[in-house]
Design a protein around this motif. Structure first.
Motif, short mmCIF file in Angstrom:
data_model
loop_
_atom_site.label_atom_id
_atom_site.label_comp_id
_atom_site.label_asym_id
_atom_site.label_seq_id
_atom_site.Cartn_x
_atom_site.Cartn_y
_atom_site.Cartn_z
N HIS A 78 0.84 -1.20 0.00
CA HIS A 78 0.00 0.00 0.00
C HIS A 78 0.87 1.25 0.00
O HIS A 78 0.62 2.20 -0.74
CB HIS A 78 -0.93 -0.01 1.22
CG HIS A 78 -1.94 1.11 1.20
ND1 HIS A 78 -1.75 2.28 1.89
CD2 HIS A 78 -3.13 1.25 0.55
CE1 HIS A 78 -2.79 3.08 1.68
NE2 HIS A 78 -3.64 2.46 0.86
N ASP A 79 1.94 1.20 0.78
CA ASP A 79 2.85 2.35 0.89
C ASP A 79 3.62 2.62 -0.40
O ASP A 79 4.10 3.73 -0.61
CB ASP A 79 3.88 2.11 2.00
CG ASP A 79 3.27 2.33 3.38
OD1 ASP A 79 2.08 2.71 3.45
OD2 ASP A 79 3.99 2.10 4.39
N GLU A 80 3.74 1.61 -1.23
CA GLU A 80 4.55 1.77 -2.43
C GLU A 80 4.03 2.91 -3.31
O GLU A 80 4.79 3.65 -3.91
CB GLU A 80 4.53 0.45 -3.20
CG GLU A 80 5.53 0.37 -4.32
CD GLU A 80 5.47 -0.99 -5.02
OE1 GLU A 80 5.38 -2.02 -4.33
OE2 GLU A 80 5.48 -0.99 -6.26
N THR A 81 2.70 3.05 -3.36
CA THR A 81 2.15 4.12 -4.20
C THR A 81 1.53 5.25 -3.38
O THR A 81 1.47 6.39 -3.84
CB THR A 81 1.05 3.56 -5.14
OG1 THR A 81 0.19 2.72 -4.36
CG2 THR A 81 1.68 2.77 -6.27
N LEU A 82 1.06 4.94 -2.19
CA LEU A 82 0.42 5.99 -1.37
C LEU A 82 1.02 5.98 0.04
O LEU A 82 0.39 5.52 0.98
CB LEU A 82 -1.10 5.75 -1.30
CG LEU A 82 -1.88 5.93 -2.61
CD1 LEU A 82 -3.32 5.43 -2.46
CD2 LEU A 82 -1.89 7.39 -3.06
N PRO A 83 2.25 6.47 0.17
CA PRO A 83 2.96 6.34 1.45
C PRO A 83 2.49 7.30 2.56
O PRO A 83 2.79 7.07 3.71
CB PRO A 83 4.42 6.63 1.08
CG PRO A 83 4.34 7.47 -0.14
CD PRO A 83 3.09 7.09 -0.86
N LYS A 84 1.77 8.35 2.19
CA LYS A 84 1.44 9.35 3.22
C LYS A 84 0.44 8.83 4.23
O LYS A 84 -0.43 8.03 3.90
CB LYS A 84 0.85 10.59 2.55
CG LYS A 84 1.87 11.42 1.82
CD LYS A 84 1.24 12.74 1.43
CE LYS A 84 2.15 13.51 0.49
NZ LYS A 84 1.39 14.37 -0.41
N CYS A 119 -7.66 3.29 -3.21
CA CYS A 119 -6.22 3.05 -3.28
C CYS A 119 -5.76 3.32 -4.70
O CYS A 119 -6.56 3.72 -5.55
CB CYS A 119 -5.85 1.63 -2.83
SG CYS A 119 -6.19 0.36 -4.05
N SER A 120 -4.49 3.07 -4.98
CA SER A 120 -3.96 3.47 -6.29
C SER A 120 -4.42 2.55 -7.43
O SER A 120 -4.15 2.82 -8.58
CB SER A 120 -2.43 3.53 -6.26
OG SER A 120 -1.90 2.25 -6.03
N MET A 121 -5.11 1.48 -7.11
CA MET A 121 -5.61 0.58 -8.16
C MET A 121 -6.61 1.29 -9.06
O MET A 121 -6.49 1.28 -10.28
CB MET A 121 -6.26 -0.66 -7.53
CG MET A 121 -6.98 -1.56 -8.49
SD MET A 121 -5.87 -2.53 -9.48
CE MET A 121 -5.63 -3.94 -8.43
N CYS A 122 -7.65 1.90 -8.46
CA CYS A 122 -8.71 2.52 -9.26
C CYS A 122 -8.70 4.05 -9.14
O CYS A 122 -9.26 4.74 -9.98
CB CYS A 122 -10.08 2.00 -8.82
SG CYS A 122 -10.17 0.21 -8.71
#
Ligand SMILES: C[C@H]1O[C@@H](n2cnc3c(N)ncnc32)[C@H](O)[C@@H]1O
Ligand SMILES: Cc1ncc(COP(=O)(O)O)c(N)n1
Ligand code: SF4
Ligand SMILES: [Zn+2]
Length: 637
Positions: free
Chosen positions: A569-575, A584-587
């Motif tokens: 999860h942190d890989e794309t949205l670490p904040k 999440c960054s999927m959709c």
């Protein structure tokens, strides 16, 4: 990896990563009928549901905990002194064993007196024990006398996973709680293919299953560090992790780390399959620090003692090895006594011959001497040793298929019938038995393996290696075999032996151990769900609720591998702000279907109509639009 490559007992330390509690988790102990029956479980706490989802408290959930004292912050771990011995009083109070002056095997005495081993030897102060002459100390023997041992009560509590208290407390906690209990407790009925799993496991049920041979508790009297666990078709599906060095690589320190790593992630059992240097000493370090049962294949070490020359093996060397290992506390022995002389020619036309190590060693011995296997001939003598320490049999599948081509062939099935015959001999001695199974088997032939095992081996627990469902994916055999393991677990296999990504390629390291364990936890749990195991779905329900309510932390923590989930999860949205985001960054924010569903529900609530009606109304609007646009399924952008 190991900071101490030249392993020295004086400086041995525990792997720091293995002693961190899992996130938001607390080890709890459920007390049995006496204060020294303390059954560990892991309590995972959760955050509250946000106001937009109906503002409610989410109670902690309870999961099966194989990690032993390592994840209990109140216990100081020093691998040089080994774990505490919670079983010792239970063993002593039965008054049917004696303390020996020291090891009684020739090899055990030799190793103890070898000054060159002093610097790497585990310093054990305790002396080995053995049954008093004429006594049988197996759990099966007690069970058949009608005795419910503390070990049996322990596993009964463990299997129930605090389910009833969890649901009851929730029900009692007001209207919201009662609704939540209904939601969390709901599950699909399942298809168990003839298993008989009760709603609640009682100590008496455990006793009965052991007495009739449908389940075993592997627990050698010389392994008092063990937290008892049960293997049987009417209990939760268990998994085993293989570790051990080889002549090519690895050290004592690395192997102890693989064990602690395997149990942290859910390994119920560990087999030490060492074939390299210092097999005896490596095993001692592993057993003294293991809260889970340890299995071995004694013929491996026996072969080492004759410098790798199978034809030089003798019953006497093998017997001494059994006693050596039984006095160290090995809980189950893989014994390939089903590889009979007459079956060896049946493997000649195979694609991959005999892939079992133990099987190939015994086949070589039989052919070299043109004699029946000494394991088969001395089977009753072996039973005498097993019952003096309560070592369980894991009857080895020395003729399992090693390729899809060889699956379910005559050699394999002939051996299976012999394993059934040996099971009855072991049971005559009240010795506990499980049966090892394949191997490489395409999906459509898996059920036949389970059905034949039940038929020929009289419902003794089945313990299979995978099976691998295809041969085309070296590097991914945890997956090819995880598929087969889920299937055979569903059909009734009691314990699944993991296969790691390194299978067929090299010795697994710590990373492979974790990948194998997680893969097999998935297979075992998928099987529990499909069997309709009572309460199996609670964890799925809790995770799904957390997922739908965008409680990210809870979604990570309830999962099998919180570290990996968080990292992804942190890989794309670490904040930190992303941990409360409703996507999440999927959709992304506009296409998150779970977010949109929530909007549908809010819409319905605002309009004062039910969700279904809202969906219907929505569909009517949409269908009018659809007709208007010329009923084209794919519209031009
Ligand atoms: C019976 C299974 O055990 C595995 N196996 C054999 N030796 C080891 C070891 N030292 N470590 C891990 N797995 C092992 C093989 O890969 C086979 O699949
Ligand atoms: C499930 C399982 N685990 C381990 C072994 C032993 O290995 P081998 O038969 O290769 O000696 C086995 N036969 N089956
Ligand atoms: S895994 Fe390697 S060493 Fe073992 S049987 Fe296969 S090729 Fe031989
Ligand atoms: Zn293989």
């Amino acid at each position: 990896m190991n900071a101490n490559p030249k392993f020295l007992s004086a400086t041995a330390t525990v792997d720091e990563a293995a002693i961190q509690p899992l996130p938001n988790s607390r080890k709890i102990y459920i007390e049995g009928s006496r204060p020294d029956i303390r059954v560990p479980m892991r309590e995972i706490s959760q955050s509250d549901t946000a106001a937009s989802f109906g503002a409610e408290k989410n109670p902690p959930i309870y999961v099966y905990d194989t990690s032993g004292p390592y994840t209990d912050p109140s216990i100081k771990i020093d691998i040089r002194s080994g774990l505490d011995t919670p079983r010792l009083p239970w063993i002593l109070e039965r008054n049917d064993t004696e303390e020996l002056p020291g090891p009684t095997s020739e090899y055990g005495i030799e190793r103890l007196n070898d000054p060159q081993l002093a610097e790497l030897r585990f310093n054990l102060h305790r002396k080995p024990r053995r049954a008093l002459a004429g006594k049988n100390v197996s759990q099966m023997h007690y069970a058949r006398q009608g005795i419910v041992t503390p070990e049996m009560e322990f596993v009964a509590i463990r299997e129930n996973m605090n389910r009833r208290a969890y649901l009851e407390e929730l029900k009692q906690s007001g209207e919201k709680g009662a609704k939540l209990a209904e939601l969390m407790g709901r599950q699909h009925p399942g298809q168990s293919f003839g298993a008989s799993i009760p709603m609640e496991i009682t100590p008496e049920f455990v006793r009965d299953e052991i007495a009739r041979g449908r389940a075993i508790i592997p627990a050698n009297i010389n392994h008092p560090e063990v937290e008892p666990m049960i293997i049987g078709r009417n209990f939760l599906v268990k998994i085993n992790a293989n570790i051990g060095n080889s002549a090519v690589t690895s050290s004592i320190g690395e192997e102890v780390e693989k064990m602690t790593w395997a149990i942290r992630w859910g390994g119920d059992n560990v087999m030490d399959l060492s074939t390299g240097k210092h097999i005896h000493e490596t095993r001692e370090w592993i057993i003294r620090n293991s809260p889970v049962p340890i299995g071995t294949v004694p013929i491996y070490q026996a072969l080492e003692k004759v410098n790798g020359k199978a034809e030089d093996l003798t019953w006497e060397i093998f017997r001494d090895t059994l006693i050596e290992q039984a006095e160290q506390g090995v809980d189950y022995f893989t014994i390939h006594a089903g590889v009979r002389l007459q079956y060896v020619p049946l493997t000649a036309k195979r694609m991959t011959g005999i892939v079992s190590r133990g099987g190939s060693i015994m086949a070589k011995w039989c052919l070299a001497h043109h004699k029946e296997s000494f394991l088969y001939e001395h089977f009753e003598d072996i039973c005498q040793i097993m019952k003096a320490y309560d070592v369980s049999f894991s009857l080895g599948d020395g003729l399992r298929p090693g390729s899809i081509y060889d699956a379910n062939d005559e050699a394999q099935l002939g051996e299976l019938r012999t394993l059934g015959e040996l099971t009855q001999i072991a049971w005559k001695h009240d010795v506990q038995v499980m049966i090892e199974g394949p191997g490489h088997v395409p999906m459509h032939l898996i059920k036949e393996n389970m059905d034949l095992q039940l038929e020929h081996c009289h419902e003794a627990p089945f313990y299979t290696l995978g099976p691998l469902t295809t041969d085309i994916a070296p590097g991914y055999d945890h997956i090819t075999s995880g598929i087969g393991a889920a299937q055979i677990g569903w059909y009734g296999t009691a314990m699944l032996c993991y296969v790691t990504p390194k299978e067929h390629l090299g010795l697994p390291n710590k990373v492979d151990v974790k990948d194998g364990i997680i893969t097999y936890k998935i297979a075992a749990h998928a099987a529990d769900l499909a069997k309709g195991h009572p309460g199996a779905q609670i964890r799925d329900n809790a995770l799904s609720k957390a997922r739908f309510e965008f409680r990210w932390e809870d979604q990570f923590n309830i999962g099998l591998d919180p570290d990996k989930a968080r990292e992804f999860h942190d890989e794309t949205l670490p904040k930190d702000s992303a941990k409360v985001a409703h996507f999440c960054s999927m959709c992304g924010p506009h296409f998150c279907s779970m977010k949109i569903t929530q909007e549908v529900r809010d819409y319905a609530a605002n309009q004062g109509i039910s969700e279904i009606q809202a969906l219907k109304q929505g569909m009517e609007v949409k269908s009018i639009e659809f007709v208007k646009s010329g009923s084209e399924i794919y519209q031009k952008q």
